[in-house]
Design a protein around this motif. Structure first.
Motif, short mmCIF file in Angstrom:
data_model
loop_
_atom_site.label_atom_id
_atom_site.label_comp_id
_atom_site.label_asym_id
_atom_site.label_seq_id
_atom_site.Cartn_x
_atom_site.Cartn_y
_atom_site.Cartn_z
N MET A 1 -21.89 -53.49 20.59
CA MET A 1 -20.77 -52.06 20.77
C MET A 1 -20.82 -52.15 22.15
O MET A 1 -21.63 -52.04 23.07
CB MET A 1 -21.52 -51.38 20.16
CG MET A 1 -20.27 -49.98 20.49
SD MET A 1 -20.88 -48.60 19.68
CE MET A 1 -22.37 -48.41 20.36
N ILE A 2 -19.76 -52.02 22.49
CA ILE A 2 -19.47 -51.69 23.72
C ILE A 2 -18.10 -50.94 24.57
O ILE A 2 -16.89 -51.05 23.60
CB ILE A 2 -19.01 -52.51 24.73
CG1 ILE A 2 -20.14 -53.70 25.23
CG2 ILE A 2 -18.19 -52.89 26.33
CD1 ILE A 2 -19.71 -55.46 25.65
N ASP A 10 -5.59 -55.78 24.87
CA ASP A 10 -6.14 -53.58 23.77
C ASP A 10 -5.15 -53.66 23.64
O ASP A 10 -5.40 -52.66 22.33
CB ASP A 10 -7.44 -53.00 24.60
CG ASP A 10 -8.73 -54.10 25.11
OD1 ASP A 10 -8.73 -55.01 24.27
OD2 ASP A 10 -8.81 -53.76 26.10
N ILE A 11 -4.04 -53.96 23.56
CA ILE A 11 -2.47 -52.70 23.08
C ILE A 11 -2.52 -52.93 21.50
O ILE A 11 -2.33 -52.03 21.12
CB ILE A 11 -1.79 -52.60 23.95
CG1 ILE A 11 -2.01 -52.50 25.01
CG2 ILE A 11 -1.03 -51.92 23.40
CD1 ILE A 11 -0.83 -52.25 26.67
N VAL A 12 -1.96 -54.13 21.81
CA VAL A 12 -2.07 -54.83 20.24
C VAL A 12 -2.81 -53.87 19.01
O VAL A 12 -2.60 -52.99 18.17
CB VAL A 12 -1.23 -56.22 20.22
CG1 VAL A 12 -1.09 -56.31 18.63
CG2 VAL A 12 -0.24 -55.89 20.66
N PRO A 13 -4.73 -54.70 18.80
CA PRO A 13 -5.08 -54.12 18.21
C PRO A 13 -5.39 -52.99 18.49
O PRO A 13 -5.71 -52.27 17.60
CB PRO A 13 -6.78 -55.06 18.57
CG PRO A 13 -5.74 -55.60 20.23
CD PRO A 13 -4.99 -55.70 20.40
N ALA A 14 -5.27 -52.05 19.14
CA ALA A 14 -5.82 -50.53 18.91
C ALA A 14 -4.21 -50.01 18.38
O ALA A 14 -4.78 -49.07 18.00
CB ALA A 14 -5.56 -49.70 20.39
N ALA A 15 -2.52 -50.39 18.75
CA ALA A 15 -2.34 -49.78 18.07
C ALA A 15 -1.66 -49.89 16.08
O ALA A 15 -2.15 -49.48 15.34
CB ALA A 15 -0.39 -50.42 18.63
N ALA A 58 -16.40 -53.61 19.47
CA ALA A 58 -17.75 -54.56 18.16
C ALA A 58 -17.46 -55.65 17.42
O ALA A 58 -16.46 -55.17 16.72
CB ALA A 58 -18.00 -52.87 17.58
N ASP A 59 -16.92 -56.75 18.65
CA ASP A 59 -16.30 -57.65 17.91
C ASP A 59 -14.87 -57.27 17.54
O ASP A 59 -14.33 -57.44 16.27
CB ASP A 59 -17.03 -58.56 16.75
CG ASP A 59 -18.29 -58.67 17.30
OD1 ASP A 59 -18.62 -59.98 17.76
OD2 ASP A 59 -19.31 -58.55 15.96
#
Length: 191
Positions: A1-2, A10-15, A58-59
């Motif tokens: 985990m980081i 990161d925008i698309v997966p975070a959204a 985390a992956d």
């Protein structure tokens, strides 16, 4: 985990994570209005606020943190029991977060913050997503150590704001989920 600053990728997966959170965790609280907080909504928001966005990796993106001027505007961890929510909260606190807002009906988030020492300072109603909702403002009291400046050696050892945080550090201390988001298309962006 980081835990790290978000980048464009990161925008698309975070959204997608936040859209799922609204469809599942927030739908019982705000009803069908939660469905308006879709992937496109969060992609646009995260593109605007990329400089303040932090993710837990985390992956893949498993958590989202948005802190603006010492206020936690969004904190969500996708899985429970892994310490991700606690790690994000500890990271936020270490970087000056001192206030946040939750739906009063969000019992899980309330327990999570109260276990971490946050205290309710205000109970109020306001408009969110086209309806009146009850909210609680939480604040984290400053400790005696936070009132004094650190010893120079402690300051040198302090975690850099941009440094990644790995599992096993003091940022992973408690298992919990803390769903919350601050934002509305029709009102001042706040939870």
């Amino acid at each position: 985990m980081i835990i790290r600053r978000a980048v464009q990728a990161d925008i698309v997966p975070a959204a997608a994570l936040m859209a799922r959170a609204y469809a599942t965790h927030f739908h019982p609280i705000i009803g069908d209005a939660a469905l308006g907080f879709d992937r496109a909504h969060f992609e646009a928001r995260f593109a605007r606020e990329l400089a303040e966005l932090t993710i837990l990796d985390a992956d893949g993106v498993r958590g989202v943190l948005l802190v603006k001027d010492g206020h936690i505007a969004m904190l969500f961890a996708s899985e429970t029991g892994l310490g991700h929510g606690a790690a994000l909260l500890a990271y936020a606190e270490a970087h000056g977060a001192r206030s946040l807002e939750v739906f009063a009906a969000n019992q899980g988030a309330r327990r999570f913050y109260e276990r971490a020492g946050w205290q309710v300072t205000r109970d109020y109603e306001r408009e969110f997503a086209g309806a009146l909702h009850r909210f609680l403002r939480y604040e984290k009291p400053m400790t005696r150590q936070q009132h004094t400046s650190p010893h120079p050696e402690e300051a040198r050892r302090a975690v850099s704001k941009d440094a990644p945080v790995r599992a096993g550090t003091s940022f992973e201390t408690r298992s919990a989920i803390a769903p919350q988001d601050e934002g509305s298309r029709r009102s001042k962006e706040t939870r």
